[in-house]
Scaffold this active site. Structure first.
Site, PDB file in Angstrom:
ATOM      1  CE  LYS A 712      86.404  75.715  20.987  1.00  5.92           C
ATOM      2  NZ  LYS A 712      86.827  74.299  21.019  1.00  5.92           N
ATOM      3  CD  GLU A 716      81.530  81.242   8.885  1.00  5.50           C
ATOM      4  OE1 GLU A 716      80.653  80.812   8.125  1.00  5.50           O
ATOM      5  OE2 GLU A 716      82.007  82.391   8.792  1.00  5.50           O
TER       6      GLU A 716
END
Lengths: 751, 325
Positions: A712, A716
């Site tokens: 996934k 970030e």
């Protein structure tokens, strides 16, 4: 692909496949290409923040030894992409247009590049640049965010599209906050932050023919850069070659094409020699984007049992006057917690500054500082443990999109993080734990980022000795992309990692998007899988045609490679020597090129990676010094393909979060519109002494709805939520809430 | 970079005679090279003194003599320094980074320029860089700036940590010029900006630093260097304090106290030292001395916090020196 795919063999975490090249200096970065007859360009920056250039006196510079040209708007050649309606070829994120370097006499920000001096050596170009005299007609500029906040506007994209992430958003009742039993209202400020990767932005531009350009350029997307400059120079895309084999960190500032790149290409064209331009550290503050200063206000209402009643979240982000840069600062607020009533308002404040650009964890990291601080403030107001408060508002579906999550394993993160940080030592009452003179505090913050996936193509070749070589245009800005892709290929084929090579960082290679938005492993990984499986199909066909073990009914999943042999799983006797097979078919190698694209699952599921960061801090009550003593990072990022580099990525993100929380601040003197902290001495990124033991926990459960690798994205979320975790820990230690980052010692005096 | 001549001096005398016409000495170059790259300083000639025999650290006749070319890291790790003047070692290790300390010399550390942002940016006004252009910091961003001894021409601070310890230890600077040697008490070496902020110190243009002498003292057991900065390493002081005590049981016989990050020079606190002498080494005593130390301090728009931080750091430094922490 079945769920147990990555369990097929026991993981042996790989070292970085390019680690040796990097530590020995053999890896070649954009500034390190020495081309025959190469010249050096140095940019002259404006010394005003707004106005027009009256005159440029370049005579002395032109006469200086070794200077080949001084190029500005006064003598620049015609650039086809600048013409017509004056639209710059690269796509702006929203409204406006990127700066066209040397286009006209207008100055939009201080240190905007207004001329380039090209010379036969760097030193001669630097000296030449020091001799360029510029006269301006100066106009009054506005750079002070606070003084101009009232001039914030709604983003052009939001005006056009009410479903834009920056459009006004209301869920439920807009006045629910007013009547909530517990209410907090607070304003949060994140100052401008600079990406400051170790490697300076650099480009070497070489016109190999009048219509054929090669650039060695520090970028995050070779294909997007290729498109940009093909349009700028009106040449076919295949005539522009972009090489970015190694990138020494970027954190987002390679996601946009910048004026210095165009300047180098223009210069190379005008002096008819390859031209290298390397920005100075000071120019890294003014020419290649930054995280925009952002003001936020949160109104949060909750009931006594800890259930959220309402969240109103308002944000103003800084942008330039010529280009709108927006980010998704408020998206987490819409979907992280089960609040029935949520309103968000996003505004932009155009100032006489350069355009910002995504910086690691972009808007989400900014938004999370406010949201997760507010959650902590509310927990304190109710008298609840901050984790209990979050669990009371845990949501099993995405309340914004009204869709189930593809996967969400945050409960595991809460449990594991609590244990590892020693949450039981946290006291509800701030300021009640001490270690000698130091106050001790614990805090946590959560983060999320979309599991973004884009199309990617990989070419794979297998030779008769069992060497697997792959190519893809994706870049690697440091996370270890080649390592992860070698790992994916090894797991798919069974070929030992040392026999696999992954080439990246060239627009000559098969298509891939930018390395940004945590989208590489889940975009390129599936393409690696697909290409490897296509190779297997070819082998099965070849093997089936041959007498011996029965490969006829085999599927790609059924075969693996082991020491140069093809093995049918479950049948140890069913194997073939790869070299025999190749020889019998009279071939040296086989190859396959496969594209992998996002599925339709995004229409049915909300797909997100989640993180949770825990911090333990010490605060000195008399001097305001904060020491982060421990950080625990927990991530629900799907499959962890490359455990070692993934852990490094988390450590890097947490370190960036320490900088955001405690040290980083690009300070401007608004009388001049010029930064006064613009080197590593004044702009404080964390140093080793600021970084404690960082303990990383991965849930490591695949999300096969997101993509076939089950990943996934990680880059970030590694930083999103770290700053509020530290700010919340400082509050727990001291009882003092700092809402204006960074938390420097002066803000904690007088405890 | 603007072109310059480079000359290697083989004797101190040769270096001194070469020091004419806008020539500058270069040793470690950790500050000067940066300034030249940014066109803040443009010496016509550099005189490299690295081959001069000025690197030794010796103890002679009741004083320690540290050569001007002794490296910051060399001094910080020197056994004799650690034994006799640990305060100096502590201050040195609080400054810069390991890499810079390995290059920077004692003389260069004294001669380093302020890190005021306005001094470093040739697009901004600065009286120190360009006399008469104005002080950018006075009405500008002045969080890092001075609270003592400022003038309306300059509010910059001297950035050194080492010098704060040396001024507290009553060091002597030995310099060599055309007329021979001169000995300058450390407190007289650096100067306040007054109307001539372009002058950092009292070294004459044709003089060369030869060594620094530290007289023997009785402070080695109870001394501390306390530095508060925006990050834990490699940052200049918001406020730093060198504290040294000569204790007789729980009573202070003599004290030395100096501050960094607060003035155009390392700021010796003689009145506070007097107030400490003869008193019991308690937090209360330290707090009273800190109040005396801060008399006359004047803050600007962004550095008012130093008025509060300053006395706290003095107290913390003294507590650490006295072993109360």
């Amino acid at each position: 692909m079945n769920e147990a795919f990555f369990d097929k063999k026991e993981y042996k975490p790989l070292d970085r496949v390019d680690g040796r090249l990097k530590v020995t200096g053999a890896a070649k970065y954009s500034a390190e290409y020495a081309l025959p007859n190469m010249a050096y360009g140095v940019l002259v920056g404006s010394r005003i923040a707004k106005g027009t250039i009256k005159s440029i006196d370049s005579k002395a510079a032109e006469r200086a030894p070794g200077v080949l040209a001084v190029i500005s708007h006064l003598n620049v050649i015609k650039i086809p992409g600048y013409a017509a309606r004056g639209v710059h070829p690269s796509e702006p994120p929203t409204g406006g247009q990127p700066l066209r370097v040397f286009y006209d006499n207008k100055v939009y920000s201080n240190d905007q590049p207004i001329a380039i001096v090209v010379a036969t050596s760097l030193e001669k170009a630097q000296y030449g640049a020091s001799l360029v005299k510029v006269q301006y007609d100066q106009q009054e500029h506005q750079t002070d965010f606070e003084a101009n906040a009232k001039n914030a506007v709604i983003a052009a994209a939001a005006k056009k599209n009410p479903k834009s992430p920056t459009a006004d958003y209301d869920r439920g009742q807009t006045d629910a906050f007013e009547t909530a039993p517990f209410r907090i209202e607070a304003e949060y400020v994140l100052p401008t932050e600079m990406h400051n990767p170790m490697e300076l932005q650099a480009i070497t531009a070489h016109w190999e023919a009048d219509d054929r350009l090669t650039i060695y350029d520090k970028v995050q997307g070779t294909k997007t850069t290729q498109k940009t400059f093909a349009k700028e120079w009106d040449v076919p895309e295949q005539n522009v070659k972009v090489i970015a084999t190694f990138v020494g960190g970027a954190f987002g500032n390679g996601l946009h094409s910048w004026p210095h790149e165009s300047a180098a290409i223009i210069a190379a064209k005008q002096v008819k020699r390859p031209v290298k331009v390397v920005l100075t550290r000071e120019q890294m503050f003014t020419m290649v984007g930054y995280r925009p200063r952002t003001w936020q206000k949160i109104q949060m209402g909750a009931a006594k049992d800890g259930k959220l009643v309402a969240i109103n979240h308002h944000s103003i982000g800084q942008t330039s006057t010529y280009e709108e840069f927006t980010e998704t600062t408020l998206m987490q607020t819409r979907m992280m917690y089960a609040s029935p009533n949520v309103s968000t308002r996003y505004r932009l404040l155009p100032l006489n500054v350069a355009t910002p650009i995504w910086m690691r964890g972009p808007g989400e990291a900014t938004g999370a500082f406010a949201l997760e601080s507010a959650m902590d403030e509310m927990a304190h107001a109710i008298g609840m443990d901050p984790i209990e408060f979050r669990l009371a508002n845990y949501t099993e579906t995405d309340p914004d999109k009204n869709m189930p999550w593809s996967t969400k394993y945050m409960r595991e993160c809460y449990e594991e993080g609590k244990k590892r940080i020693g949450w039981e030592n946290r006291k509800l009452k701030p300021g009640s734990v001490r270690d000698g003179e130091w106050l001790v505090g614990y805090g946590m913050g959560t983060g999320t980022f979309g599991a973004n996936r884009g199309p990617a193509t990989v070419k794979a070749e297998l030779d008769l000795e069992g060497n697997l070589v792959m190519h893809c245009a994706i870049t690697d800005i440091g996370p270890g992309t080649a390592t992860a892709m070698v790992q994916v290929a090894s797991n798919t084929t069974g070929i030992a990692p040392e026999k696999i090579t992954f080439h990246l960082g060239s627009s000559e290679f098969p298509n891939a998007g930018l390395q940004g938005g945590s989208s590489t492993v889940n975009s390129v990984g599936p393409a690696v899988q697909a290409a490897c499986n296509a190779l297997k199909e070819q082998l099965i066909t070849m093997a089936a045609a041959k007498s011996g073990p029965d490969f006829g009914a085999a599927k790609p999943d059924d075969i693996m490679f082991e020491k140069g042999e093809i093995q049918l799983s479950g049948k140890s006797s069913a194997k073939l020597k790869l070299s025999d097979l190749f020889k019998q078919n009279n071939i040296q190698k086989i190859e396959a090129t496969q594209e992998s694209k996002p599925s339709e699952n995004g229409k049915k599921y909300s797909m997100n990676a989640f993180s949770m960061h825990f911090a333990m801090v010490h605060v000195h009550p008399f001097t305001g010094q904060v020491r982060v003593k421990k950080i625990v990072c927990c991530a629900d990022a799907g499959t962890i393909v490359s455990p070692k580099t993934a852990e490094s990525q988390m450590i890097g993100g947490a370190t960036g979060g320490i900088g955001m929380a405690l040290t980083e601040d690009a300070v401007m003197d608004h009388r001049f519109g010029r930064y006064v902290t613009k080197d590593f001495g004044d702009y404080h990124v964390p140093v080793h002494a600021d970084v404690p033991d960082i303990d990383v926990y991965f849930v490591n459960k695949p999300d096969l709805l997101a993509d076939p690798v089950g990943s996934k994205g990680l880059g970030e979320i590694a930083i999103i939520g770290v700053a509020p975790a530290i700010a919340n820990a400082v509050f727990n230690a001291t009882g003092k809430r700092v809402r204006h980052l960074p938390i420097t010692p002066d803000k904690l005096l007088g405890l | 970079m603007i072109q310059f001549q480079y000359e290697r001096a083989s004797t101190a005398k040769a270096a001194v005679s070469a020091l004419a016409n806008n020539a500058k000495i270069i040793a470690g170059g950790t500050n000067l090279v940066d300034l030249m790259k940014r066109n803040v300083m443009a010496p016509a000639k550099l005189i490299d003194i690295n081959s001069l025999p000025l690197r030794s650290i010796e103890q002679q006749n009741g004083k320690m003599i540290i050569g001007a070319l002794a490296l910051n890291s060399q001094v910080a790790d020197d056994k004799l320094v650690l034994e006799k003047h640990p305060l100096l070692s502590k201050a040195l290790n609080a400054g810069a980074s390991a890499q810079i300390r390995n290059m920077a010399t004692v003389g260069g550390n004294m001669m380093q320029r302020t890190r005021c942002s306005y001094f470093y940016d040739t697009a901004l006004p600065c009286n120190k860089r360009e006399p008469g252009s104005g002080c950018g910091a006075l009405e500008g961003v002045n969080r890092m700036h001075a609270i003592f001894g400022t003038s309306d021409k300059c509010i910059a601070v001297h950035p050194s940590d080492m010098c704060v310890a040396l001024v507290a230890l009553d060091a002597i600077v030995v310099v060599s010029g055309p007329k021979g040697e001169r000995r300058i008490p450390f407190d007289d070496f650096h100067r306040l900006p007054g109307s001539q902020p372009e002058k950092d110190n009292t070294l004459q243009k044709d003089e060369l630093i030869i060594s620094v002498e530290i007289p023997d003292n009785t402070f080695s057991k109870n001394c501390h260097y306390f530095k508060v900065r925006d990050r834990t390493s490699y940052a200049f002081a918001l406020v730093s304090v060198a504290a040294a005590l000569d204790l007789d049981g729980k009573n202070i016989k003599e004290a030395r106290l100096a501050m960094g990050g607060v003035a155009h020079k390392p700021w010796r606190l003689k009145e506070a030292e007097k107030a400490l002498a003869g008193k019991p080494a308690t937090e209360e005593t330290f707090r009273q001395a800190a109040e005396i130390a801060m008399q006359g301090a004047k803050a600007f728009k962004h550095n008012a916090f130093k008025l509060k931080l300053g006395p706290n750091v003095i107290v913390e430094a003294l507590k650490n020196a006295a072993g109360l922490v």
